[in-house]
Scaffold this motif. Structure first.
Motif, PDB file in Angstrom:
ATOM      1  N   ALA A 228      -8.611   0.159  -1.571  1.00 44.04           N
ATOM      2  CA  ALA A 228      -7.422  -0.258  -2.319  1.00 44.04           C
ATOM      3  C   ALA A 228      -7.204  -1.762  -2.195  1.00 44.04           C
TER       4      ALA A 228
ATOM      5  N   TYR B 268       0.836  -1.202   0.000  1.00 37.29           N
ATOM      6  CA  TYR B 268       0.000   0.000   0.000  1.00 37.29           C
ATOM      7  C   TYR B 268       0.873   1.255   0.000  1.00 37.29           C
TER       8      TYR B 268
ATOM      9  N   ASP C 195      -4.230   5.067  -6.297  1.00 44.29           N
ATOM     10  CA  ASP C 195      -3.164   4.703  -7.223  1.00 44.29           C
ATOM     11  C   ASP C 195      -2.858   5.821  -8.211  1.00 44.29           C
TER      12      ASP C 195
END
Length: 263
Positions: free
Chosen positions: A161, A139, A185
């Motif tokens: 995510a 992450y 992202d």
């Protein structure tokens, strides 16, 4: 001027009014409650940890203090096949953002009983867990100072995510999971979280989502209003999803143990 008046009326009805109702409900729900010593014990929503099968759950509960008017806090819990304990992941504003087992896996969130947003068991869960672990390890917003309550990245951005890492999972977070639409992202235009449509996110401050699972969602300053035709419902800021419920009671897909993890 007619168009402007209509736009202002729609904004008042679908954004300001629901938030006003949510504020009133919050006052009723939290009257006389001290958040710092509120109950955080297990709500009894998970199978016994000694059961051999794999388990995946995503939970959501109103956020702490006045922020509960606007948003829910989401977190992830899983147990690999054969494991005898659950692992819980939260993304928080204090300490290291990614918090491991900081609370009971299905614990009340400062007194509020969580709802099950997503559930998978058995082989379906077992197939998801390695992808989830890889997404958590990789992450991008994992450093001190990365957390931002609004518009993100926050707890809901983190969970979104991780779910994005599982193709075809067919699930979306509640509309009042503020931060779920933050482009974790860096992609402002991308497939919707379920992979059944598209999402345009203007840095989390605004956006549009259209998909078979998500329905239509319009994001204005993080507050989401919309409609779900697949399971008829409306989505309102603060109040969340109101309408037909899903098989787990939350209005979202819930695979059974023998499924592939898609809706």
């Amino acid at each position: 001027m007619t168009i402007l008046k209509a736009a202002l009326l729609l904004f008042a009805v679908f954004y300001l009014l629901p938030l006003g109702i949510s504020a009133a409900l919050y006052q009723t729900r939290m009257a006389g409650t001290d958040w710092w010593n509120a109950d955080r014990s297990s709500a009894g929503l998970l199978p016994p940890a000694r059961s051999p099968g794999a388990v995946v759950r995503v939970f959501a509960a109103p956020t702490v203090r006045w922020r509960g008017i606007f948003a829910v806090h989401c977190w992830i819990v899983f147990k690999p096949e054969g494991a005898t304990a659950y692992t819980r992941y939260d993304y928080t504003a204090w300490g290291d953002p990614i918090r491991l087992n900081g609370f009971a896996p299905d614990g009340r969130w400062f007194g509020q009983v969580p709802e099950v947003v997503y559930a998978a068991d058995g082989p379906a869960a077992a197939a998801m867990i390695p992808r989830m672990q890889a997404a958590i390890a990789g992450y991008a917003w994992r450093n001190l100072g990365d957390y931002r309550a609004w518009p993100g990245p926050n707890s809901n951005t983190f969970v979104a995510a991780v779910l994005d890492s599982i193709p075809g999972i067919g699930v979306t977070l509640p509309p009042n999971a503020i931060g779920k639409d933050y482009p974790h992202d860096g992609r402002w235009l991308r497939p919707s979280p379920s992979g059944t449509g598209f999402r345009l996110s203007l840095g989390g401050y605004g956006g549009l989502t259209l998909g078979w699972v998500e329905g239509l969602e319009v994001n204005i300053l993080g507050a989401v209003a919309g409609i779900d035709l697949r399971r008829p419902a409306i989505k309102l800021p603060g109040l969340g999803r109101i309408g037909m419920r899903g098989p787990d009671g939350s209005g979202v897909p819930t695979p059974v143990a023998a499924s592939s993890g898609t809706d």
